[in-house]
Enzyme design. Structure first.
Site, PDB file in Angstrom:
ATOM      1  N   HIS A 159      11.507 -11.274  42.405  1.00  0.00           N
ATOM      2  CA  HIS A 159      10.273 -10.855  41.742  1.00  0.00           C
ATOM      3  C   HIS A 159      10.584 -10.398  40.321  1.00  0.00           C
ATOM      4  CE1 HIS A 159       7.728 -11.021  45.201  1.00  0.00           C
ATOM      5  NE2 HIS A 159       8.110  -9.907  45.781  1.00  0.00           N
ATOM      6  N   CYS A 197       3.256  -9.814  38.892  1.00  0.00           N
ATOM      7  CA  CYS A 197       4.456 -10.231  39.622  1.00  0.00           C
ATOM      8  C   CYS A 197       4.639 -11.735  39.441  1.00  0.00           C
ATOM      9  CB  CYS A 197       4.337  -9.865  41.095  1.00  0.00           C
ATOM     10  SG  CYS A 197       5.776 -10.368  42.059  1.00  0.00           S
TER      11      CYS A 197
END
Lengths: 152, 152
Positions: free
Chosen positions: B71, B119
């Site tokens: 991420h 994200c």
């Protein structure tokens, strides 16, 4: 580009991030632009995209260019006029801009504040193309684009 | 997920974007979390990553999980405590968080404001894993992690 492992936590302060270098917008001096800096926020062999932050000073603009690869952009600060294809639009903080393949595009600051934006891009991508005189003439046949391109 | 071409310009207002649906955080009800929504800002066959916006209400938290995929996170509003591996850190607007492969992680709001974050993630990725009791016991052997996991 960072070769060391990415720190899990990198704090923000005044549009800089811990451990992130302030870079020239373009590596070479061939393409025209004005008053733009670049910071690479995420560049990781495990991620197939990069996330970059570009900042354009008041009165500045990015290069007028196109390429096969796509841009996913979010304005992070300030305001801009953006050209995408034959459309010109005013954008502000947190607005989204999507640049499709082979579409002429350019960002210009408006107002007295710097304009900064995030740009997500495939890590593997083609090099930008610059417009020929014929391309510019075609662009200028669209009145809104002609006004945008004439701005200083 | 949008099947139609992405609009080049999508305006922001109050942590929503034109044409972007507000989605549940997780499709299934199997994983524990609290008060999280999801919006997919960029999902495009020409982009090898997606950019999502997650928002966690005050007192809420994401799922405690790990996975092979990475991420790249930027906090967009509010404040949080974040667990990455055995580290717990307070983060605020525009701070960056990098979650390496197979690393336990969780986001918890702090303060009275919602906490939202971008994200970036590979479009092709593995499914998250949830911790076993043994994994949780190992995590709790780190004092700061034990305090983080005990928070309600």
């Amino acid at each position: 580009m960072p070769d060391s492992p990415i720190d899990p936590f990198r704090a923000f302060m005044d549009y800089r991030w811990d451990g992130v270098s302030l870079l020239p917008y373009k590596e070479d001096g061939a393409a025209p632009f004005k008053s733009v800096t670049r910071q690479v926020l995420f560049h990781d062999p495990d991620l197939k995209c990069e996330l970059r932050y570009f900042e354009v000073a008041p009165g500045g603009h990015s290069t007028l260019e196109r390429h096969e690869h796509v841009h996913g952009v979010m304005i992070l600060r300030g305001a801009a006029e953006v050209l995408v294809g034959t459309e010109v639009r005013a954008v502000k903080t947190f607005d989204l801009v999507h640049i499709p393949p082979l579409t002429w595009h350019q960002f210009r600051t408006t107002g007295r504040e710097p304009m900064g934006f995030l740009c997500m891009v495939n890590a593997e991508r083609d090099r930008p193309q610059l417009p020929s005189e014929a391309d510019l003439a075609e662009m200028r046949s669209h009145p809104a684009v002609a006004v945008f391109l004439a701005a200083k």
